[in-house]
Scaffold this active site. Structure first.
Site, PDB file in Angstrom:
ATOM      1  N   LYS A 199      56.545  35.744  41.537  1.00 53.94           N
ATOM      2  CA  LYS A 199      55.300  36.254  42.131  1.00 53.94           C
ATOM      3  C   LYS A 199      55.251  35.817  43.593  1.00 53.94           C
ATOM      4  O   LYS A 199      55.548  34.657  43.908  1.00 53.94           O
ATOM      5  CB  LYS A 199      54.113  35.680  41.340  1.00 53.94           C
ATOM      6  CG  LYS A 199      52.755  36.216  41.731  1.00 53.94           C
ATOM      7  CD  LYS A 199      51.668  35.536  40.883  1.00 53.94           C
ATOM      8  CE  LYS A 199      50.283  36.085  41.167  1.00 53.94           C
ATOM      9  NZ  LYS A 199      49.234  35.373  40.397  1.00 53.94           N
ATOM     10  N   SER A 241      46.133  39.044  38.588  1.00 59.25           N
ATOM     11  CA  SER A 241      46.803  39.393  39.827  1.00 59.25           C
ATOM     12  C   SER A 241      48.320  39.517  39.686  1.00 59.25           C
ATOM     13  O   SER A 241      48.961  40.177  40.504  1.00 59.25           O
ATOM     14  CB  SER A 241      46.498  38.328  40.880  1.00 59.25           C
ATOM     15  OG  SER A 241      47.006  37.067  40.482  1.00 59.25           O
ATOM     16  N   SER A 253      45.392  35.384  35.580  1.00 64.79           N
ATOM     17  CA  SER A 253      46.395  36.215  36.253  1.00 64.79           C
ATOM     18  C   SER A 253      47.794  36.202  35.654  1.00 64.79           C
ATOM     19  O   SER A 253      48.636  37.008  36.047  1.00 64.79           O
ATOM     20  CB  SER A 253      46.488  35.831  37.725  1.00 64.79           C
ATOM     21  OG  SER A 253      45.383  36.359  38.390  1.00 64.79           O
TER      22      SER A 253
HETATM   23  N1  GLN Z   1      41.213  38.252  37.851  1.00 64.62           N
HETATM   24  C1  GLN Z   1      40.846  36.939  38.264  1.00 64.62           C
HETATM   25  C2  GLN Z   1      40.292  36.962  39.664  1.00 64.62           C
HETATM   26  O1  GLN Z   1      40.246  38.003  40.222  1.00 64.62           O
HETATM   27  C3  GLN Z   1      42.003  36.035  38.076  1.00 64.62           C
HETATM   28  C4  GLN Z   1      42.740  35.642  39.281  1.00 64.62           C
HETATM   29  C5  GLN Z   1      43.850  34.705  39.036  1.00 64.62           C
HETATM   30  O2  GLN Z   1      44.032  34.173  37.944  1.00 64.62           O
HETATM   31  N2  GLN Z   1      44.615  34.450  40.079  1.00 64.62           N
HETATM   32  O3  GLN Z   1      39.889  35.985  40.188  1.00 64.62           O
END
Ligand code: GLN
Length: 503
Positions: free
Chosen positions: A80, A155, A179
């Site tokens: 990532k 993400s 994420s």
């Molecule tokens: N979807 C969550 C957010 O938008 C998770 C983000 C993450 O885990 N980096 O904050």
């Protein structure tokens, strides 16, 4: 050739170690696959074939010389793009870091390379990991290999899509609010958020430091566990790293046995607002685990209802502070430095241009939540809610070994469907956030295809702090039970379908 794509990491490593196939051949097969399908999937922000093949050659030379290889040596991996990789472009999905090449490696990517894994490239994500769909990426949206019109989650949608598209057998993610697990859920892959402090955050571009946690992603539970073992463990460079032995997640994945285990279904994570197919697959998975010898009980965690609200105060507060470092002076983009503008003006222009809408929204919310006069009402209350959530977990783990729930309330939604509705987007994190708030280990495992749309559903397993092995034990038992019914993995069904022409 295609056999090298479907084999999985554990199997590939065995074949490489025994000399049946070289790491170069395996690496080349995956690079070819990326060439063939990534124009549609768009999982990668950056692929470096030459570098990957050179790393593969090092492993092949070591093998020829009779050197002992680690359990994943020579196996390709995707990273990532929020992990710093020395000399390799690292953007965090943001235009503000376009062109930046870090001068050092994150501990996790360093460990991966030291273990002989071959990094193919960097995967797409929502900008600074803020989102649930990759639509917030400053570059492009990644597509879900199950249905290219759908989001791959976020993400870490790039890592999950790369796995589901068989572009790579392993990937790295980070999980701040889900994420790793939500993308795994909507792509039919496996993703684990280790115990907070179990994997090092050093060199991970910070989103919300008290929640961020790197973790492994794969198509099988064993592959994911093998990667977990490579990346986990104490790191003096991360002050929140835990100096304790890493639970034996590989043994747990191999054991795949839930006999005598008590699983608590979280009453608050289900019912209204959950897609019927998500509920159905989740219930079927519970029945499968019961058949495998687990005891299933219902558990109430009343304070989980505060998790989403508290997260969307704590996380932006930390974001507003962490992202202050992107000041146009130190890294990446600099806009409007025309000789007459002062530093503050250049900073404002750069941040105005370089950050996307969601990042700005969170910086504004966080700055507001931390401002004097509001601090106690917002940040202070959210921290109290966080304590209550952790207590719910502690109370539950006095009576059950793990807690379980769907990983996310719906299957992959259509690209564009929630872009104008931040609250609908945030709802994707409903089931995953409690574990970030409390810091405990948690993973998502494929548990079926929703009848209404034929898309993957994820099963979440939440274990106590430092009991990451239980996540794998339950996940592996589920995988084994379901593979018996399906005749293989969920992603094998995608592969079969794809050969019929979907990608
Ligand atoms: N979807 C969550 C957010 O938008 C998770 C983000 C993450 O885990 N980096 O904050």
């Amino acid at each position: 050739m295609s056999e090298l794509l479907t084999a999985g990491a554990a199997e590939l490593a065995t074949r490489i170690a025994s000399g049946q196939v070289s790491s170069r051949e395996v690496t080349q097969a995956h690079l070819d696959r990326i060439d063939a399908v990534d124009g549609d999937v768009r999982a990668f922000l950056h692929v470096d074939g030459e570098r990957a093949l050179a790393a593969a050659d090092v492993i092949d030379a070591k093998r020829s010389a009779g050197e002992e290889l680690g359990p994943l040596a020579g196996v390709p991996i995707a990273v990532k793009d929020i992990f710093c990789t020395k000399g390799v472009p690292t953007t965090a999905g943001s235009r503000i870091l376009e062109g930046w090449r870090p001068p050092y490696d994150a501990t996790v990517t360093r460990r991966v390379q030291d273990a002989g894994l071959v990094i193919l490239g960097k995967t797409n994500l929502d900008e600074f990991a803020m989102g649930s769909s990759t639509e917030n990426s400053g570059y492009f949206t990644t597509h879900n290999p199950w249905d290219l019109e759908r989001i791959p989650g976020g993400s870490g949608g790039g890592s999950a899509a790369a796995l589901a598209a068989f572009e790579v057998p392993l990937a790295l993610g980070t999980d701040t609010g889900g994420s790793i697990r939500q993308p795994a859920s909507v792509t039919g892959t496996v993703g684990v958020k280790p115990t907070y402090g179990g994997t090092s955050r050093y060199g991970v571009i910070a989103m919300a430091s008290s929640l961020d946690q790197p973790g492994p992603c794969g198509r099988t539970v064993l592959d994911t566990a093998l990667l977990h073992q490579v990346i986990a463990g104490w790191d003096p460079m991360d002050s929140t790293s835990i100096d304790a032995p890493v639970p034996d997640v590989v043994a747990a994945a191999r054991r795949a046995d839930v006999r005598g285990m008590k699983l608590g279904v979280v009453k608050e994570l289900g019912g209204e607002g959950y897609a019927p197919g998500v509920e159905q697959c989740f219930r079927e998975a519970l029945a499968a685990l019961e058949d495998a010898g687990a005891e299933i009980v219902e558990v109430s965690c009343p304070n989980f209802g505060y998790a989403l609200g508290a997260y969307y105060l704590i996380m932006p507060s930390e974001v507003s502070s962490n992202l202050a470092r992107f000041d146009a002076m130190r890294y990446g983009l600099r806009v409007g430095d025309d000789g007459s503008a002062g530093a503050e003006e250049v900073m404002a222009r750069t941040r105005g241009t370089g950050f996307g809408a969601e990042v700005k929204r969170r910086i504004i919310i966080g700055t507001y939540a931390l401002s004097s006069g509001y601090y106690d009402a917002y940040y202070g209350s959210a921290q109290k809610a966080r304590t209550l959530i952790a207590r719910d977990f502690e109370a539950a783990f006095e009576t059950v070994d793990v807690l379980v729930s769907p990983s996310t309330p719906s299957t992959a939604f259509r690209i564009g469907e929630r872009s104008d509705d931040p609250l609908a987007m945030y709802a994707a994190d409903l089931c995953t956030i409690p574990s970030n708030m409390a810091g405990n280990a948690s993973g998502s495992f494929p548990c079926g295809l929703a009848p209404e749309d034929g898309l993957p559903v994820g099963f979440q397993v939440m274990a106590p702090v430092l009991a990451d092995d239980r996540v794998y034990r339950v996940g592996a038992a589920l995988e084994r039970e379901l593979a018996g019914r399906w005749g293989g993995l969920l992603t094998d069904q995608l592969w079969a379908r794809e050969n019929g022409g979907a990608l």
